[in-house]
Design a protein around this motif. Structure first.
Motif, PDB file in Angstrom:
ATOM      1  N   GLU A  35     -72.073  17.563 -38.709  1.00  0.00           N
ATOM      2  CA  GLU A  35     -72.065  16.722 -39.913  1.00  0.00           C
ATOM      3  C   GLU A  35     -70.639  16.538 -40.424  1.00  0.00           C
ATOM      4  OE1 GLU A  35     -73.848  16.760 -44.488  1.00  0.00           O
ATOM      5  OE2 GLU A  35     -74.666  18.119 -42.960  1.00  0.00           O
ATOM      6  N   ARG A  36     -69.865  17.604 -40.436  1.00  0.00           N
ATOM      7  CA  ARG A  36     -68.473  17.503 -40.879  1.00  0.00           C
ATOM      8  C   ARG A  36     -67.669  16.606 -39.956  1.00  0.00           C
ATOM      9  NH1 ARG A  36     -67.319  23.972 -41.796  1.00  0.00           N
ATOM     10  NH2 ARG A  36     -68.333  24.205 -43.828  1.00  0.00           N
ATOM     11  N   ILE A  37     -67.876  16.771 -38.654  1.00  0.00           N
ATOM     12  CA  ILE A  37     -67.146  15.970 -37.674  1.00  0.00           C
ATOM     13  C   ILE A  37     -67.454  14.490 -37.837  1.00  0.00           C
ATOM     14  CG2 ILE A  37     -66.999  15.460 -35.198  1.00  0.00           C
ATOM     15  CD1 ILE A  37     -67.365  18.522 -34.761  1.00  0.00           C
ATOM     16  N   ALA A  38     -68.703  14.180 -38.151  1.00  0.00           N
ATOM     17  CA  ALA A  38     -69.121  12.783 -38.286  1.00  0.00           C
ATOM     18  C   ALA A  38     -68.415  12.070 -39.431  1.00  0.00           C
ATOM     19  CB  ALA A  38     -70.640  12.712 -38.467  1.00  0.00           C
ATOM     20  N   ILE A  39     -68.057  12.801 -40.476  1.00  0.00           N
ATOM     21  CA  ILE A  39     -67.476  12.153 -41.658  1.00  0.00           C
ATOM     22  C   ILE A  39     -65.980  12.404 -41.820  1.00  0.00           C
ATOM     23  CG2 ILE A  39     -69.680  12.231 -42.884  1.00  0.00           C
ATOM     24  CD1 ILE A  39     -68.617  14.610 -44.479  1.00  0.00           C
ATOM     25  N   ARG A  40     -65.400  13.257 -40.991  1.00  0.00           N
ATOM     26  CA  ARG A  40     -63.985  13.565 -41.174  1.00  0.00           C
ATOM     27  C   ARG A  40     -63.118  12.411 -40.705  1.00  0.00           C
ATOM     28  NH1 ARG A  40     -62.945  18.287 -36.595  1.00  0.00           N
ATOM     29  NH2 ARG A  40     -63.119  16.955 -34.743  1.00  0.00           N
ATOM     30  N   GLU A  41     -61.921  12.350 -41.267  1.00  0.00           N
ATOM     31  CA  GLU A  41     -60.950  11.322 -40.914  1.00  0.00           C
ATOM     32  C   GLU A  41     -59.721  11.985 -40.304  1.00  0.00           C
ATOM     33  OE1 GLU A  41     -60.136   9.227 -44.492  1.00  0.00           O
ATOM     34  OE2 GLU A  41     -62.166   8.416 -44.700  1.00  0.00           O
ATOM     35  N   GLY A  42     -58.997  11.218 -39.492  1.00  0.00           N
ATOM     36  CA  GLY A  42     -57.753  11.712 -38.931  1.00  0.00           C
ATOM     37  C   GLY A  42     -57.899  12.439 -37.611  1.00  0.00           C
TER      38      GLY A  42
END
Length: 203
Positions: free
Chosen positions: A139-146
């Motif tokens: 879930e974190r990977i799906a929304i992280r940027e950069g």
């Protein structure tokens, strides 16, 4: 075992045994003696466990941090058997980084997950494993940027596989595990506590 598994396990076990036995330092990695009061904390863990986020907060608080996923800390190294190459730490650069901070009087937080990290375990005061359930990581990977890694289906499948196979080995050689589902401030506090003289055994 995969190359990462076999390589990390062998390096980490060798480092642990050598440290317990008081073996002399590997001269290729520099002098292992610490400057008084200086802590070098290594943070490892699978993608999506929050390493970069925590390093960012530590940097905001004024600590020296290095995320080895970025910059010139990696180099392509032939895989065992010559099947291809993989990214590993550039050992000369990592050794120089640690040596510089061992005489700086300032603590250093380093983060990364690479096959040859175990070779440096004698240089770290603490090896901290960040962990979280796979569904939280994804879930974190799906929304992280950069950082685009983990957006593609095959990359997500690789993360799931690596978590099952690699994380247990990271856990076995860690000195502390932190579940990063807790508030960011609590994780940062635990890491800051590690650089106190009571934790490092240094004056």
């Amino acid at each position: 075992m995969t190359g990462f598994l076999a390589g990390h396990w062998a390096d980490a076990q060798e480092a642990k045994i050598g440290k317990q036995a008081g073996d002399p330092a590997d001269e290729s990695l520099g002098d292992h003696r610490y400057a008084a009061g200086v802590a070098v904390i290594f943070i490892t863990g699978m993608s999506g466990t929050g390493k970069s986020t925590v390093l960012g907060e530590l940097a905001r608080l004024g600590y020296r941090t290095v995320d080895t996923d970025y910059g010139d800390w990696m180099e392509e190294v032939p895989e065992p058997g010559g099947a291809g190459t993989e990214l590993q730490w550039c050992e000369a650069r990592i050794a120089e980084l640690i040596a510089r901070h061992e005489v700086s009087g300032a603590p250093l937080f380093i983060a990364g997950t690479v096959r040859n990290q175990g070779r440096f375990y004698p240089r770290f005061d603490q090896v901290v494993l960040f962990s979280a359930p796979v569904e939280v990581m994804l879930e974190r990977i799906a929304i992280r940027e950069g950082n685009p890694f983990g957006k593609a289906r095959d990359e997500r499948e690789q993360i799931i596989k690596d978590t099952a196979e690699v994380e247990p080995l990271l856990r076995a050689s860690a000195t502390l595990e932190i579940d990063t589902r807790q508030p960011l401030a609590d994780t940062v506090r635990q890491l800051r506590d590690l650089i106190s003289p009571a934790k490092t055994g240094k004056p």
